[in-house]
Design an enzyme around this catalytic site. Structure first.
Site, short mmCIF file in Angstrom:
data_model
loop_
_atom_site.label_atom_id
_atom_site.label_comp_id
_atom_site.label_asym_id
_atom_site.label_seq_id
_atom_site.Cartn_x
_atom_site.Cartn_y
_atom_site.Cartn_z
N HIS A 116 0.85 -1.21 0.00
CA HIS A 116 0.00 0.00 0.00
C HIS A 116 0.87 1.24 0.00
O HIS A 116 2.09 1.17 0.22
CB HIS A 116 -0.92 0.02 1.22
N ASP A 118 0.49 4.98 1.98
CA ASP A 118 -0.35 5.62 2.99
C ASP A 118 -1.07 6.83 2.40
O ASP A 118 -0.48 7.58 1.61
CB ASP A 118 0.50 6.11 4.17
N HIS A 277 4.83 0.24 0.39
CA HIS A 277 5.51 -0.55 1.43
C HIS A 277 4.59 -1.65 1.95
O HIS A 277 3.38 -1.63 1.72
CB HIS A 277 6.04 0.34 2.57
N ARG A 292 5.19 6.08 14.41
CA ARG A 292 5.15 6.64 13.04
C ARG A 292 4.65 8.08 13.04
O ARG A 292 3.63 8.39 13.65
CB ARG A 292 4.21 5.79 12.18
C1 SIN Z 1 2.98 1.09 7.85
O1 SIN Z 1 2.38 0.53 6.95
O2 SIN Z 1 2.96 2.30 8.00
C2 SIN Z 1 3.77 0.25 8.85
C3 SIN Z 1 5.07 -0.23 8.32
C4 SIN Z 1 5.77 -1.13 9.31
O3 SIN Z 1 5.28 -1.33 10.42
O4 SIN Z 1 6.83 -1.64 8.98
#
Ligand code: SIN
Length: 301
Positions: A116, A118, A277, A292
């Protein structure tokens, strides 16, 4: 494994402080490791420029052996733009700017466990995110990143021409919304409890060109993703599915991606416009806790 203490030797901390930031390719097609910078200190203008350029050139950048507080995490992210306060993720106590990406030993579902990008459901999608490892499983929990400029570049001229006339519909509703919440089993809802919420706020739908120009680098990028893209504008979901599936399979080619193995002190900073990612979910029975911060972006064309 909890990551609270300062794990760096005084020599390695001094080395990070005293040299200039440098980017080194991490894999052939996406990602760079940045050395020579201590993110617990304010960034010099030179290091800021090096980091910003590396983000544009490599799509995702990685820092090792860092030890930063939530305040330093916020200060670093704010150098790159205003912070987007996440609507759906639980944030850490006292810091609404920092979303928790957490999986407990008894939980089965992880956050971000599929390809995906974000915030593509926002009219102005986020620039990127800065993810700090706080607690890692002994093994597993790596993150994959894919280069979506390369995914575009490697399509045939004919398909590129077709895609350039298309827009795609993206949405948050089917992932974070009430309809998604109604569909999940009690077991899944329980698993996600205290991690994701606020489904009433999942009302975002957006329309973006299927091929965007990166607002800073000008590179052409394939901008659809399996997480949030629903269909092409003016096409039904059924009509859209085969072409989207082809594009997703193409973009998932292993040679377009890299796999980042987290260690104590690791930080990843990715560009949401030029990469996808995928957080791997291969560490059941262990805790993984990441912090995050997402940075606001600019309109896409
Ligand atoms: C995310 O998709 O923002 C999380 C990525 C992760 O936890 O490695």
């Amino acid at each position: 494994m909890a990551l609270n203490a300062d794990l760096r030797s005084p020599e390695s901390a001094a080395h990070l402080r005293n040299s200039a930031a440098e980017a080194h390719a991490f894999s052939p097609n996406v990602g760079a490791e940045i050395s020579g910078v201590d993110l617990s200190q304010p960034l010099s203008d030179r290091d800021y420029r090096t980091i910003r350029q590396a983000l544009l050139d490599y799509g995702v950048i990685f820092f090792r052996d860092q030890n930063i507080t939530p305040e330093q995490h916020i200060a670093f992210a704010e150098r790159f733009g205003p912070i987007n306060i996440n609507r759906f993720f639980t944030h850490i106590e006292g810091y609404p700017q920092i979303a928790e990406v957490r999986k407990e030993p008894e939980q089965k579902i992880n956050i971000g466990g599929g390809w995906h990008t974000d915030h593509s459901y926002d009219q102005i999608p986020a620039l990127g995110s800065v993810l700090v490892a706080r607690e890692l499983p002994e093994q597993g929990g790596d993150t994959l990143f894919a280069n979506m400029a390369l995914a575009y570049e490697t399509l045939s001229p004919g398909l590129k021409r077709t895609l350039e006339g298309l827009n795609a519909v993206h949405s948050s509703r089917h992932v974070f919304g009430a309809a998604a919440a109604a569909k999940v089993t009690a077991e899944t809802a329980n698993d996600l409890k205290n991690r994701l919420g606020n489904s009433d706020a999942a009302t975002q739908d957006s329309l973006h060109p299927v091929v965007i120009r990166h607002p800073e680098s000008g590179k052409k990028i394939l901008y659809v993703n399996p997480g949030f893209t629903l269909k092409f504008e003016g096409w039904t979901a059924d009509e859209s599915r085969p072409l989207l599936k082809f594009l997703y399979n193409h973009a998932m080619r292993p040679e377009f991606s890299c796999r980042f193995q987290w260690r104590e002190g690791s930080i990843a900073f990715w560009d949401n416009r030029s990469t996808w990612h995928y957080a791997l979910n291969d560490y059941h029975g262990s805790r993984r806790l990441m912090h995050r911060i997402t940075i606001e972006g600019m309109p896409l064309v």
